[in-house]
Design a protein around this motif. Structure first.
Motif, PDB file in Angstrom:
ATOM      1  N   ASP A   1       0.822  -1.211   0.000  1.00 45.76           N
ATOM      2  CA  ASP A   1       0.000   0.000   0.000  1.00 45.76           C
ATOM      3  C   ASP A   1       0.856   1.262   0.000  1.00 45.76           C
ATOM      4  O   ASP A   1       0.504   2.258  -0.639  1.00 45.76           O
ATOM      5  CB  ASP A   1      -0.957   0.000   1.195  1.00 45.76           C
TER       6      ASP A   1
ATOM      7  N   ASP B   1      -6.927   7.530   0.732  1.00 47.32           N
ATOM      8  CA  ASP B   1      -5.910   6.476   0.635  1.00 47.32           C
ATOM      9  C   ASP B   1      -4.992   6.474   1.857  1.00 47.32           C
ATOM     10  O   ASP B   1      -4.585   5.414   2.334  1.00 47.32           O
ATOM     11  CB  ASP B   1      -5.086   6.635  -0.637  1.00 47.32           C
TER      12      ASP B   1
ATOM     13  N   LYS C   1      -6.818   4.778   4.467  1.00 42.57           N
ATOM     14  CA  LYS C   1      -6.787   3.331   4.222  1.00 42.57           C
ATOM     15  C   LYS C   1      -5.443   2.749   4.677  1.00 42.57           C
ATOM     16  O   LYS C   1      -5.388   1.654   5.239  1.00 42.57           O
ATOM     17  CB  LYS C   1      -7.041   3.034   2.745  1.00 42.57           C
TER      18      LYS C   1
ATOM     19  N   GLU D   1      -8.852  11.939  -2.928  1.00 46.05           N
ATOM     20  CA  GLU D   1      -8.474  10.537  -3.111  1.00 46.05           C
ATOM     21  C   GLU D   1      -7.254  10.190  -2.268  1.00 46.05           C
ATOM     22  O   GLU D   1      -7.216   9.135  -1.610  1.00 46.05           O
ATOM     23  CB  GLU D   1      -8.202  10.269  -4.591  1.00 46.05           C
TER      24      GLU D   1
ATOM     25  N   LEU E   1       0.587   4.001  -2.842  1.00 46.01           N
ATOM     26  CA  LEU E   1       0.293   5.381  -2.461  1.00 46.01           C
ATOM     27  C   LEU E   1       1.424   6.320  -2.875  1.00 46.01           C
ATOM     28  O   LEU E   1       1.175   7.442  -3.319  1.00 46.01           O
ATOM     29  CB  LEU E   1       0.041   5.477  -0.959  1.00 46.01           C
TER      30      LEU E   1
ATOM     31  N   ILE F   1      -4.800  -0.382  -1.857  1.00 47.29           N
ATOM     32  CA  ILE F   1      -5.034   0.961  -2.392  1.00 47.29           C
ATOM     33  C   ILE F   1      -5.095   0.856  -3.909  1.00 47.29           C
ATOM     34  O   ILE F   1      -4.214   0.273  -4.535  1.00 47.29           O
ATOM     35  CB  ILE F   1      -3.934   1.933  -1.928  1.00 47.29           C
TER      36      ILE F   1
END
Length: 165
Positions: A32, A117, A120, A113, A36, A97
């Motif tokens: 992730d 993210d 998340k 967004e 990201l 993600i």
């Protein structure tokens, strides 16, 4: 991603099956982070509009912070005697993600967004924390708190930068 290669065996006082669950959570968070990082750089490269300079610099700073965490996560996996991600394909198999391949994203949508993210990513870090505490892996449990705080700060900055007051 259990370590089955004796050449990569790392000494640890933690139980192998317990470190496996910590490594799995760390590798998911690592995937992730890479997803990201690349999305943040993508938006950094493609942001436009009246707040270009502010957003461009903000996203570059955030991308650098995210990238810096990747090495610490991967090294934590290795310190527990496990194997980390090895390729872009490996990242893709583990990331939660979602990528954004749109040809144009409005700046406000970019910030929203990335905010979501980062939140998340906080969830991923909380899963690492839970696995580490269950495995009695104090080092991972302690270091993940800093990563969580950084992701929460990034989400906060993205939220504040996109507010319409």
């Amino acid at each position: 991603m259990a370590n089955t290669n004796p050449n990569l065996k790392t000494p640890s006082d933690l139980a192998r099956n317990e470190t496996k669950s910590v490594a799995d959570a760390l590798n998911s968070a690592l995937a992730d982070c890479f997803a990201l990082y690349l999305k943040t750089k993508n938006f950094h490269w493609h942001v436009s509009g009246p707040h270009f300079r502010d957003y461009h610099l903000l996203l570059d700073d955030q991308a650098a912070q995210i990238f810096a965490v990747t090495d610490a996560i991967a090294e934590r996996v290795r310190k527990t005697g496990n194997t980390t991600l090895r390729s872009i394909g490996d990242v893709a198999r583990h990331q939660t993600i979602k990528d954004n391949d749109q040809p144009f994203v409005a700046p406000e949508a970019m910030l929203a967004e990335l905010r979501d993210d980062n939140l998340k990513l906080v969830e991923s870090f909380r899963a690492v924390k839970d696995a580490a505490e269950e495995a009695k892996d104090n080092a991972t449990s302690g270091i993940v708190d800093e990563w969580t705080d950084q992701a929460e700060t990034r989400a906060w900055f993205l939220f504040e930068a996109s507010r319409k007051i």
